[in-house]
Design a protein around this motif. Structure first.
Motif, PDB file in Angstrom:
ATOM      1  N   ALA A  71       1.578  -1.177   0.173  1.00 49.53           N
ATOM      2  CA  ALA A  71      -0.142  -0.684  -0.003  1.00 49.53           C
ATOM      3  C   ALA A  71       0.845   1.854   0.055  1.00 49.53           C
ATOM      4  CB  ALA A  71      -0.718   0.198   0.800  1.00 49.53           C
ATOM      5  N   ASP A  72       1.611   1.492   1.039  1.00 51.48           N
ATOM      6  CA  ASP A  72       3.000   2.713   0.811  1.00 51.48           C
ATOM      7  C   ASP A  72       3.779   2.663  -0.752  1.00 51.48           C
ATOM      8  OD1 ASP A  72       1.444   2.786   3.230  1.00 51.48           O
ATOM      9  OD2 ASP A  72       2.544   1.863   4.628  1.00 51.48           O
ATOM     10  N   LEU A  73       3.612   1.545  -1.001  1.00 55.06           N
ATOM     11  CA  LEU A  73       4.907   1.601  -2.324  1.00 55.06           C
ATOM     12  C   LEU A  73       4.766   2.654  -3.549  1.00 55.06           C
ATOM     13  CD1 LEU A  73       5.958  -1.801  -3.139  1.00 55.06           C
ATOM     14  CD2 LEU A  73       7.015  -0.559  -2.167  1.00 55.06           C
ATOM     15  N   THR A  74       5.911   3.019  -4.042  1.00 56.08           N
ATOM     16  CA  THR A  74       5.049   3.906  -5.057  1.00 56.08           C
ATOM     17  C   THR A  74       4.695   3.034  -6.415  1.00 56.08           C
ATOM     18  OG1 THR A  74       7.407   3.937  -6.210  1.00 56.08           O
ATOM     19  CG2 THR A  74       7.084   6.051  -4.786  1.00 56.08           C
ATOM     20  N   VAL A  75       3.875   3.897  -7.286  1.00 56.97           N
ATOM     21  CA  VAL A  75       3.620   2.416  -8.131  1.00 56.97           C
ATOM     22  C   VAL A  75       4.804   2.449  -9.130  1.00 56.97           C
ATOM     23  CG1 VAL A  75       2.597   2.807 -10.587  1.00 56.97           C
ATOM     24  CG2 VAL A  75       1.329   3.422  -8.764  1.00 56.97           C
ATOM     25  N   ARG A  76       5.562   3.035  -9.371  1.00 56.84           N
ATOM     26  CA  ARG A  76       6.627   2.746  -9.596  1.00 56.84           C
ATOM     27  C   ARG A  76       7.669   1.454  -9.194  1.00 56.84           C
ATOM     28  NH1 ARG A  76       9.582   5.478 -13.195  1.00 56.84           N
ATOM     29  NH2 ARG A  76       8.029   7.219 -13.203  1.00 56.84           N
ATOM     30  N   ALA A  77       7.364   1.449  -7.996  1.00 54.26           N
ATOM     31  CA  ALA A  77       7.800   0.479  -7.197  1.00 54.26           C
ATOM     32  C   ALA A  77       8.178  -0.886  -7.164  1.00 54.26           C
ATOM     33  CB  ALA A  77       8.406   1.406  -5.028  1.00 54.26           C
ATOM     34  N   MET A  78       5.804  -0.801  -6.915  1.00 51.46           N
ATOM     35  CA  MET A  78       5.563  -1.728  -7.038  1.00 51.46           C
ATOM     36  C   MET A  78       5.287  -2.722  -8.266  1.00 51.46           C
ATOM     37  SD  MET A  78       1.156  -2.077  -7.113  1.00 51.46           S
ATOM     38  CE  MET A  78       0.875  -1.416  -9.060  1.00 51.46           C
TER      39      MET A  78
END
Length: 365
Positions: A71-78
């Motif tokens: 949930a706390d990840l950025t979309v890029r990191a996900m």
């Protein structure tokens, strides 16, 4: 005779009694059928009371659930985590490198648009609306939107996030993807024209082969001359899209016209790929898409390599070939895809055959 250490029924007195030391005592319970009551009385009288049932521990007050891991990840990191996991599956032989390249191709525009937002934010209803508005505003086809969002949703599932994003239905390309002969000829002419001071490559020849065999672009693009059984007029593929489902090799059958195209390419390229780029490399999926997008822009109509496969299937069904035969030629595991994408063709072909039979019957009469 040893004395009983528990109540026993005295028939002469119709009474349950017990020994306490050397003294015989009565429980006060009558009736042979009342053994349970006699034992309860005995336990009470001998200071062995029945223990009350244990009191359950108090229920702790509800606490807020922790947020999902992603949930706390950025979309890029996900998306990077998802692609890294896919790369590990490639290393273990569970996934092809081409599949990962396709995942990356699908995720790149999504990351470009939403990369700095948190994954948990996009998983909400309002975030889902943003994603759906974005995908709806692209120039991609409905099928491409469906496919790309499928990869996006896989990335959310990998991050253990539930999302409200809805995929658009995947529409059939069968009817609208047939390329007329004159349009196909103009496409080949454009692809064969030299560009930026270098040769055009053999993409036009690859499209010819696709249109004559119904094969998928990446089934023919990497082939060399040694992959063709020239005497039998067949190509056997040990690695293909449906290998996991069928468990057997895929055979591409070459008609005389298709075989002529392959023989021409063998004379031109006796070593290396039969359909190379202008630099002699294999046409990748990305390279094909990029070239077809440029052709679409120049010719003012949408051109894509898979249209050759759809044209082949439509022509075969219109000619009256059975659904099962066409499915085998296309490398499908069953006729489900034929019925989903080409029902209009097979039904129309059936009506035309019936009409021809009626007409010929009237003439014969």
């Amino acid at each position: 005779m040893p004395r009983c250490a528990h109540p026993w029924y005295r028939e002469s007195r119709d009474m349950w009694s017990f020994w306490e030391g050397k003294k015989l005592r009565s429980t006060g319970v009558r009736g042979k059928e009342n053994e349970a009551a006699a034992i309860s009385a005995w336990l009470t009288m001998t200071s062995h009371p029945v223990a009350p049932p244990p009191t359950p521990p108090p229920t702790p007050p509800p606490t807020a659930l922790p947020p999902p891991p992603g949930a706390d990840l950025t979309v890029r990191a996900m998306c990077e985590h998802y692609l890294a996991a896919a790369d590990r599956r490639v290393t273990r032989g569970k996934l092809s490198a081409e599949s990962v390249a396709n995942y990356r191709l699908a995720l790149n525009p999504f990351v470009a648009k939403f990369g700095e937002r948190t994954a948990g934010d996009l998983a909400t209803e309002s975030g889902a609306e943003d994603v759906e508005d974005w995908i709806g505003g692209t120039t991609w086809s409905q099928s491409t939107r469906h496919t790309y969002l499928g990869v996006v949703l896989s990335a959310f599932r990998h991050a253990k996030l539930r999302t409200h994003i809805q995929r658009p239905p995947k529409t059939s390309r069968g009817e609208g993807a047939v390329v007329p002969d004159e349009r196909f000829a103009s496409l080949l002419a454009w692809l064969r024209a030299p560009r930026r001071g270098h040769g055009p490559g053999d993409l036009a020849d690859l499209l010819e082969a696709l249109r004559l065999t119904g094969a998928r672009p990446q089934e023919l693009a990497p082939l060399g001359a040694d992959a063709v059984n020239w005497s039998a007029g067949t190509i056997t593929l040990s690695e293909h899209k449906t290998k996991k489902k069928t468990g057997r090799d895929r055979v591409v059958y070459l008609s005389p016209a298709a075989l002529a195209v392959f023989e021409r390419q063998r004379r031109r390229h006796p070593t290396g790929p039969l359909f190379p780029t202008y630099t002699g490399r294999v046409y990748t999926r990305r390279a094909i898409v990029k070239r077809m997008l440029a052709a679409s822009k120049a010719l003012k109509y949408r051109a894509f390599a898979y249209a050759c496969r759809h044209t082949f299937a439509t022509a075969a069904l219109t000619a009256g070939e059975p659904d099962a035969i066409v499915a085998e030629l296309l490398g499908h595991t069953d006729t489900k895809m034929i019925h989903a994408h080409y029902a209009h063709v097979s039904q129309n072909a059936k009506r035309l055959r019936e009409a021809a039979e009626r007409a010929s019957g009237k003439r014969a009469g």
